[in-house]
Design a protein around this motif. Structure first.
Motif, PDB file in Angstrom:
ATOM      1  N   SER A  17      44.111  -8.347   1.067  1.00 29.91           N
ATOM      2  CA  SER A  17      44.974  -7.757   0.042  1.00 29.91           C
ATOM      3  C   SER A  17      45.099  -8.685  -1.168  1.00 29.91           C
ATOM      4  O   SER A  17      45.049  -8.233  -2.320  1.00 29.91           O
ATOM      5  N   GLU A  20      41.936  -8.600  -3.218  1.00 31.05           N
ATOM      6  CA  GLU A  20      41.872  -7.368  -4.021  1.00 31.05           C
ATOM      7  C   GLU A  20      42.736  -7.501  -5.279  1.00 31.05           C
ATOM      8  O   GLU A  20      42.320  -7.108  -6.374  1.00 31.05           O
ATOM      9  N   LYS A  21      43.940  -8.049  -5.126  1.00 34.47           N
ATOM     10  CA  LYS A  21      44.846  -8.203  -6.276  1.00 34.47           C
ATOM     11  C   LYS A  21      44.272  -9.194  -7.287  1.00 34.47           C
ATOM     12  O   LYS A  21      44.368  -8.977  -8.505  1.00 34.47           O
ATOM     13  N   GLU A  24      41.755  -7.428  -9.317  1.00 33.88           N
ATOM     14  CA  GLU A  24      42.381  -6.608 -10.363  1.00 33.88           C
ATOM     15  C   GLU A  24      42.848  -7.467 -11.528  1.00 33.88           C
ATOM     16  O   GLU A  24      42.678  -7.103 -12.699  1.00 33.88           O
TER      17      GLU A  24
END
Length: 321
Positions: A17, A20-21, A24
């Motif tokens: 997670s 992924e952040k 971004e």
């Protein structure tokens, strides 16, 4: 020897997670926030980390000190903030794998606050909370060897940086290598380890979430002590890191202004020549006219030198040295 911990399913899920952040954040060029947000987050980081240790200064008072203004507050609290402002402004001077740099940073952070700032302890200590001894740290004669082993882990172990930074933070608190200032140093050094691979952490106020979850922070340190490994603390810290990244993505306006784009692009290209096409390829969400306006503005402001005309036009950032 590698410090004891286990990579659990929860840790793996958090790492996915977080990754992924960070993806971004990089895609939206938020890895170095706008100047005002960087300043605000730095103030928040300093205020939160020191409040955990009992400092009473507010963000407004720290802002005043940062602007070299006088404030009315306890002298010790003012000195703590002044020291923290200096050490955080010099983060890039420290090698996260260097015990000597750790001592240099501690000397700055604890200047005029304790007698042996920057010196590893050689005496025995226990951490007392209220009337209860919370933690008996390793003996003073063991400290130097334990710290050297911990830094060998940081430097040589192939473990993921996200995990390694949490392990360091826990082990550092367990060793308690200085007579005072260990909490703020542990949080500082985890930031330093993280930002070597992920620049966003330089300005990300993870400390503010630690402050908001202060009781759980200390309880998790204690739980790891009892279990004899840092696994609970790794899970806790990765959870806070993920939440901090999510807050950044929610709060930050992804529409960067002209100055922000140019500063970010300067970091990428350094002093190499580039074209408008290169600039557009880096900022895919802006139009060609916007790119032209950015570059013209930078030339007018003497940030850029322009060479050639029309399709052959190239630019280079002007060195300030």
């Amino acid at each position: 020897m590698r410090p004891p911990y286990t990579i659990t399913d929860k840790i793996l899920s958090l790492i996915v997670s977080i990754s992924e952040k960070i993806g971004e954040i990089n895609a939206h060029h938020l890895y170095k926030p706008a100047t005002e947000l960087r300043r605000k987050n730095r103030i928040k980081t300093i205020q939160s980390s020191l409040e955990i240790e009992g400092n009473t200064l507010t963000e407004e008072q720290i802002t005043a000190l940062l602007d070299n203004k006088r404030i009315i507050a306890p002298l010790k609290d003012i000195r703590e903030v002044q020291n923290a402002i200096e050490v955080y402004s010099r983060l890039h001077e420290f090698n996260p794998a260097s015990p000597r740099d750790l001592e240099k940073a501690h000397a700055i952070l604890m200047k005029d606050l304790i007698d042996k700032a920057g010196k590893l302890r050689t005496s025995n200590v226990g951490i007392v909370k209220g009337s209860k001894v919370e933690h008996i740290a390793p003996g003073g004669m063991m400290v130097k060897g334990l710290i050297n082993d911990l830094f060998k882990y940081v430097k040589n172990d192939p473990e993921l940086v996200l995990v390694k930074s949490c392990v360091f933070h826990y082990e550092f608190e367990f060793i308690h290598p200085f007579l005072d200032g260990n909490g703020r140093m542990g949080r500082l050094w985890q930031t330093l380890i993280l930002m070597q691979q992920y620049p966003v952490f330089e300005y990300l106020p993870v400390e503010s979430l630690i402050k908001e979850n202060q009781e759980e922070y200390y309880n998790t340190l204690s739980e790891s002590d009892k279990k004899g490994n840092s696994t609970p603390f790794i899970e806790f810290m990765l959870t806070l890191i993920l939440e901090t990244l999510q807050q950044l993505l929610r709060s930050q306006n992804t529409n960067l202004n002209t100055t922000d784009r140019l500063l970010l692009f300067h970091e990428k290209v350094k002093n190499r020549r580039f074209s408008r096409k290169d600039y557009l390829q880096h900022f895919k969400n802006i139009s060609a006219p916007t790119a032209s306006r950015d570059l013209k503005w930078a030339v007018d402001q003497k940030m850029l030198e322009k060479y050639g005309e029309q399709r052959l036009t190239e630019y280079v950032f002007i060195s300030k040295n």
